[in-house]
Enzyme design. Structure first.
Site, mmCIF file in Angstrom:
data_model
loop_
_atom_site.group_PDB
_atom_site.id
_atom_site.type_symbol
_atom_site.label_atom_id
_atom_site.label_comp_id
_atom_site.label_asym_id
_atom_site.label_seq_id
_atom_site.Cartn_x
_atom_site.Cartn_y
_atom_site.Cartn_z
ATOM 1 N N HIS A 194 -1.704 -0.944 13.124
ATOM 2 C CA HIS A 194 -0.569 -1.846 12.871
ATOM 3 C C HIS A 194 -0.509 -2.927 13.955
ATOM 4 C CE1 HIS A 194 0.582 0.795 9.720
ATOM 5 N NE2 HIS A 194 1.049 1.762 10.477
ATOM 6 N N ASP A 253 -2.954 -4.457 3.633
ATOM 7 C CA ASP A 253 -3.219 -3.014 3.598
ATOM 8 C C ASP A 253 -4.481 -2.654 4.374
ATOM 9 O OD1 ASP A 253 -2.689 -0.409 2.898
ATOM 10 O OD2 ASP A 253 -3.618 -0.534 0.914
ATOM 11 N N LEU A 258 5.832 -24.567 6.268
ATOM 12 C CA LEU A 258 5.674 -23.347 5.467
ATOM 13 C C LEU A 258 6.927 -22.466 5.481
ATOM 14 C CD1 LEU A 258 3.536 -21.296 4.127
ATOM 15 C CD2 LEU A 258 3.323 -20.366 6.434
HETATM 16 C C1 IPE Z 1 1.526 -1.297 0.254
HETATM 17 O O1 IPE Z 1 0.678 -0.514 1.016
HETATM 18 C C2 IPE Z 1 2.732 -1.685 1.037
HETATM 19 C C3 IPE Z 1 2.502 -2.634 2.116
HETATM 20 C C4 IPE Z 1 1.387 -3.236 2.392
HETATM 21 C C5 IPE Z 1 3.663 -2.929 2.915
HETATM 22 P P1 IPE Z 1 0.713 1.075 0.950
HETATM 23 O O2 IPE Z 1 -0.362 1.569 1.841
HETATM 24 O O3 IPE Z 1 2.088 1.571 1.213
HETATM 25 O O4 IPE Z 1 0.367 1.350 -0.593
HETATM 26 P P2 IPE Z 1 -0.251 2.621 -1.300
HETATM 27 O O5 IPE Z 1 0.581 3.796 -0.898
HETATM 28 O O6 IPE Z 1 -1.659 2.757 -0.833
HETATM 29 O O7 IPE Z 1 -0.194 2.299 -2.749
HETATM 30 C C1 IPE Z 2 -0.636 -1.363 5.696
HETATM 31 O O1 IPE Z 2 -1.581 -0.491 6.220
HETATM 32 C C2 IPE Z 2 0.611 -1.456 6.532
HETATM 33 C C3 IPE Z 2 1.811 -0.872 5.921
HETATM 34 C C4 IPE Z 2 1.884 -0.347 4.723
HETATM 35 C C5 IPE Z 2 3.019 -0.894 6.725
HETATM 36 P P1 IPE Z 2 -1.498 1.061 5.985
HETATM 37 O O2 IPE Z 2 -0.662 1.661 7.048
HETATM 38 O O3 IPE Z 2 -1.059 1.359 4.599
HETATM 39 O O4 IPE Z 2 -3.008 1.501 6.184
HETATM 40 P P2 IPE Z 2 -3.873 2.468 5.274
HETATM 41 O O5 IPE Z 2 -3.740 2.008 3.863
HETATM 42 O O6 IPE Z 2 -3.307 3.844 5.484
HETATM 43 O O7 IPE Z 2 -5.265 2.337 5.797
HETATM 44 MG MG MG Z 3 -2.042 1.561 2.839
#
Ligand code: IPE
Ligand code: IPE
Ligand code: MG
Length: 248
Positions: A38, A21, A132
């Site tokens: 990303h 995240d 792995l």
């Molecule tokens: C969790 O991250 C899902 C992934 C890392 C794929 P999100 O960014 O979607 O989660 P929330 O919305 O902050 O809980």
């Molecule tokens: C995690 O990073 C990637 C996915 C959930 C696909 P985010 O896109 O949720 O990034 P933040 O949390 O908005 O910074």
């Molecule tokens: Mg996120």
């Protein structure tokens, strides 16, 4: 900061799961669009896979896309799907070199046809690798997985393939996608959020949780080793008392 040498190879978790995240916030900090975050997250994926493979960890599950992530702006969803295909192609050499075999959990029926095909090819190309096991959670959520399992159980009861009295934790688990792999001993979440966000709800009943403020694109091998070293200092009691654990 931990190095590989600080990890006790005799006390490795069998399975590590990661909620990757913070890509969007990382991009914002760099004055860029979310997709830039990303794209830079791919480096962290490579480092994490290599670190896990170097240590000899058997299973690594990466939460890459949740069922709720389909609700993001369409252009971000599209960009993530394209990036997924590009990454699988570009990382194939690293996967083969490290003897990594690929697996997937999630509602892949929702994935675009081309992406699904690419994933199946990658799974097939890596199926004989005996290092792995890298499990990608794609279009995955714990609630989806549990509900899906309940539907299959109900169907088997209706078709008299299963007697409800025979339903146990073990037999129920066999209906859960992620339970073809052992439960993770360690779950890492990056970006300073303290939540599970619908990840492996059934399987993390006794998993050790590790949270770090590091945003996913900045996550490197040393951060992974930090998490393992921290995990190794914990006492896992599973409801028992400390003296029992020390005796066992
Ligand atoms: C969790 O991250 C899902 C992934 C890392 C794929 P999100 O960014 O979607 O989660 P929330 O919305 O902050 O809980
Ligand atoms: C995690 O990073 C990637 C996915 C959930 C696909 P985010 O896109 O949720 O990034 P933040 O949390 O908005 O910074
Ligand atoms: Mg996120």
């Amino acid at each position: 900061m931990a190095s590989k040498e600080q990890v006790n190879i005799d006390k490795l978790p069998l399975h590590v799961a990661v909620i990757m995240d913070g890509n969007g916030r990382w991009a914002q900090q760099h004055g860029q669009e979310r997709v830039f975050g990303h794209q830079n997250g791919v480096v962290a994926v490579r480092e994490t896979v290599e670190a896990a493979a170097e240590l000899g960890i058997k299973y690594l599950t990466l939460y890459a896309f949740s069922t709720e992530n389909w609700n993001r702006p369409q252009e971000e969803v599209d960009a993530l799907m394209i990036l997924l295909v590009q990454t699988i192609r570009s990382e194939m050499d690293t996967l083969q070199k490290n003897k990594v075999s690929l697996g997937i959990i999630g509602d892949t029926e929702k994935m675009p046809e081309g992406v699904k095909e690419e994933l199946l090819i990658a799974i097939d190309e890596t199926k004989y690798n005996n290092g792995l096991k890298l499990i990608l959670a794609l279009s995955y959520s714990g609630r989806w997985e549990i509900l899906n399992a309940v539907r299959k159980v109900a169907l088997d009861i209706r078709n008299e393939k299963l007697d409800e009295n025979d339903l146990s934790f073990d037999s129920f688990e066999s209906y859960l996608e992620a339970s073809k792999y052992p439960d993770p001993e360690l779950l890492i979440r990056t970006s300073g959020e303290f939540r599970i966000s619908n990840f492996l709800l059934w399987q993390i009943a006794y998993t050790e949780l590790y949270f770090t403020d590091v945003l996913w694109p900045d996550f490197r091998k040393k951060e992974f080793f930090d998490a393992i070293v921290d995990f190794q200092s914990r006492e896992r009691r599973f409801g028992k008392i400390s003296a029992q654990i020390k005796r066992d």
